[in-house]
Design a protein around this motif. Structure first.
Motif, mmCIF file in Angstrom:
data_model
loop_
_atom_site.group_PDB
_atom_site.id
_atom_site.type_symbol
_atom_site.label_atom_id
_atom_site.label_comp_id
_atom_site.label_asym_id
_atom_site.label_seq_id
_atom_site.Cartn_x
_atom_site.Cartn_y
_atom_site.Cartn_z
ATOM 1 N N PHE A 22 0.825 -1.212 0.000
ATOM 2 C CA PHE A 22 0.000 0.000 0.000
ATOM 3 C C PHE A 22 0.861 1.265 0.000
ATOM 4 O O PHE A 22 0.521 2.249 -0.663
ATOM 5 C CB PHE A 22 -0.981 -0.004 1.170
ATOM 6 C CG PHE A 22 -2.238 -0.758 0.873
ATOM 7 C CD1 PHE A 22 -3.185 -0.259 -0.004
ATOM 8 C CD2 PHE A 22 -2.478 -1.980 1.469
ATOM 9 C CE1 PHE A 22 -4.342 -0.956 -0.288
ATOM 10 C CE2 PHE A 22 -3.643 -2.688 1.187
ATOM 11 C CZ PHE A 22 -4.580 -2.175 0.308
ATOM 12 N N ALA A 23 1.977 1.257 0.704
ATOM 13 C CA ALA A 23 2.875 2.420 0.709
ATOM 14 C C ALA A 23 3.458 2.654 -0.686
ATOM 15 O O ALA A 23 3.515 3.793 -1.163
ATOM 16 C CB ALA A 23 3.993 2.221 1.734
ATOM 17 N N ASN A 24 3.855 1.568 -1.350
ATOM 18 C CA ASN A 24 4.382 1.680 -2.712
ATOM 19 C C ASN A 24 3.310 2.195 -3.675
ATOM 20 O O ASN A 24 3.594 3.023 -4.540
ATOM 21 C CB ASN A 24 4.914 0.334 -3.203
ATOM 22 C CG ASN A 24 6.186 -0.080 -2.515
ATOM 23 O OD1 ASN A 24 6.885 0.740 -1.932
ATOM 24 N ND2 ASN A 24 6.490 -1.366 -2.566
ATOM 25 N N ALA A 25 2.100 1.687 -3.528
ATOM 26 C CA ALA A 25 1.003 2.132 -4.397
ATOM 27 C C ALA A 25 0.722 3.612 -4.169
ATOM 28 O O ALA A 25 0.538 4.380 -5.123
ATOM 29 C CB ALA A 25 -0.244 1.302 -4.139
ATOM 30 N N LYS A 26 0.697 4.024 -2.914
ATOM 31 C CA LYS A 26 0.427 5.430 -2.584
ATOM 32 C C LYS A 26 1.429 6.354 -3.269
ATOM 33 O O LYS A 26 1.065 7.412 -3.772
ATOM 34 C CB LYS A 26 0.499 5.600 -1.070
ATOM 35 C CG LYS A 26 0.282 7.010 -0.597
ATOM 36 C CD LYS A 26 0.407 7.069 0.918
ATOM 37 C CE LYS A 26 0.300 8.492 1.427
ATOM 38 N NZ LYS A 26 0.518 8.534 2.883
ATOM 39 N N ASN A 27 2.674 5.930 -3.317
ATOM 40 C CA ASN A 27 3.728 6.765 -3.899
ATOM 41 C C ASN A 27 3.863 6.642 -5.407
ATOM 42 O O ASN A 27 4.452 7.526 -6.037
ATOM 43 C CB ASN A 27 5.073 6.422 -3.247
ATOM 44 C CG ASN A 27 5.086 6.756 -1.781
ATOM 45 O OD1 ASN A 27 4.474 7.725 -1.346
ATOM 46 N ND2 ASN A 27 5.780 5.948 -0.996
ATOM 47 N N ASN A 28 3.340 5.567 -5.996
ATOM 48 C CA ASN A 28 3.616 5.309 -7.408
ATOM 49 C C ASN A 28 2.418 5.304 -8.348
ATOM 50 O O ASN A 28 2.622 5.324 -9.561
ATOM 51 C CB ASN A 28 4.371 3.979 -7.543
ATOM 52 C CG ASN A 28 5.732 4.051 -6.889
ATOM 53 O OD1 ASN A 28 6.488 4.971 -7.132
ATOM 54 N ND2 ASN A 28 6.036 3.092 -6.024
ATOM 55 N N VAL A 29 1.203 5.256 -7.835
ATOM 56 C CA VAL A 29 0.042 5.296 -8.736
ATOM 57 C C VAL A 29 -0.029 6.703 -9.342
ATOM 58 O O VAL A 29 -0.017 7.701 -8.625
ATOM 59 C CB VAL A 29 -1.267 4.951 -7.991
ATOM 60 C CG1 VAL A 29 -2.467 5.221 -8.879
ATOM 61 C CG2 VAL A 29 -1.257 3.496 -7.556
ATOM 62 N N LYS A 30 -0.083 6.760 -10.664
ATOM 63 C CA LYS A 30 -0.101 8.045 -11.358
ATOM 64 C C LYS A 30 -1.513 8.539 -11.638
ATOM 65 O O LYS A 30 -1.771 9.733 -11.610
ATOM 66 C CB LYS A 30 0.668 7.937 -12.684
ATOM 67 C CG LYS A 30 2.097 7.479 -12.528
ATOM 68 C CD LYS A 30 2.947 8.509 -11.847
ATOM 69 C CE LYS A 30 4.390 8.065 -11.823
ATOM 70 N NZ LYS A 30 5.043 8.281 -10.586
ATOM 71 N N ASP A 31 -2.413 7.618 -11.946
ATOM 72 C CA ASP A 31 -3.771 8.014 -12.333
ATOM 73 C C ASP A 31 -4.790 7.319 -11.434
ATOM 74 O O ASP A 31 -5.122 6.159 -11.644
ATOM 75 C CB ASP A 31 -4.019 7.657 -13.798
ATOM 76 C CG ASP A 31 -5.382 8.105 -14.300
ATOM 77 O OD1 ASP A 31 -6.076 8.857 -13.583
ATOM 78 O OD2 ASP A 31 -5.748 7.710 -15.419
ATOM 79 N N TRP A 32 -5.279 8.048 -10.452
ATOM 80 C CA TRP A 32 -6.251 7.501 -9.508
ATOM 81 C C TRP A 32 -7.651 7.453 -10.108
ATOM 82 O O TRP A 32 -8.570 6.950 -9.489
ATOM 83 C CB TRP A 32 -6.258 8.322 -8.223
ATOM 84 C CG TRP A 32 -4.990 8.178 -7.442
ATOM 85 C CD1 TRP A 32 -3.929 9.031 -7.446
ATOM 86 C CD2 TRP A 32 -4.638 7.114 -6.563
ATOM 87 N NE1 TRP A 32 -2.934 8.558 -6.617
ATOM 88 C CE2 TRP A 32 -3.349 7.389 -6.053
ATOM 89 C CE3 TRP A 32 -5.282 5.952 -6.142
ATOM 90 C CZ2 TRP A 32 -2.696 6.550 -5.155
ATOM 91 C CZ3 TRP A 32 -4.630 5.126 -5.244
ATOM 92 C CH2 TRP A 32 -3.354 5.414 -4.766
ATOM 93 N N HIS A 33 -7.821 7.961 -11.328
ATOM 94 C CA HIS A 33 -9.128 7.971 -11.997
ATOM 95 C C HIS A 33 -9.362 6.732 -12.862
ATOM 96 O O HIS A 33 -10.444 6.567 -13.419
ATOM 97 C CB HIS A 33 -9.268 9.222 -12.869
ATOM 98 C CG HIS A 33 -9.341 10.477 -12.068
ATOM 99 N ND1 HIS A 33 -8.216 11.216 -11.747
ATOM 100 C CD2 HIS A 33 -10.386 11.102 -11.494
ATOM 101 C CE1 HIS A 33 -8.574 12.257 -11.029
ATOM 102 N NE2 HIS A 33 -9.892 12.218 -10.853
#
Length: 103
Positions: A22-33
């Motif tokens: 989850f920490a990696n996803a929080k920092n690396n997801v570019k498009d939350w849409h």
């Protein structure tokens, strides 16, 4: 991440590894849409809000369906040791014969 791999990883993942994901996803997801893999009527941002809140409870490890959904959605951000190995599949060469149909 596909659902099949997520189910396999859900069997062995630890609470700490889940938090790293989850920490990696929080920092690396570019498009939350983007549309969620788990539920096509939600975005990844909405799925984050639901699944991350659930992931803060250590007893979530006992609920395989919730754990599978978390990994299915954000499994690309797992620690390296949990990611499925990418192998090459060798396809057999087959000689194909074709004839035009006779009507």
């Amino acid at each position: 991440m596909n659902k099949s791999n997520a189910k396999k990883i859900a069997e062995v993942i630890t609470f700490d590894q889940l938090q790293v994901m989850f920490a990696n996803a929080k920092n690396n997801v570019k498009d939350w849409h983007k549309i969620s893999n788990v539920n096509h009527s939600l975005t990844i941002g909405t799925t984050w809000n639901i699944l991350f809140t659930a992931s803060t409870n250590p007893s979530i490890i006992k609920q395989k369906s919730a754990l599978t959904n978390m990994i299915w959605e954000f499994g690309d951000y797992l620690p390296e040791e949990l990611l499925p190995k990418k192998g090459t599949i060798k396809k057999a060469k087959v000689k194909v014969t074709h004839q035009e149909p006779k009507f």
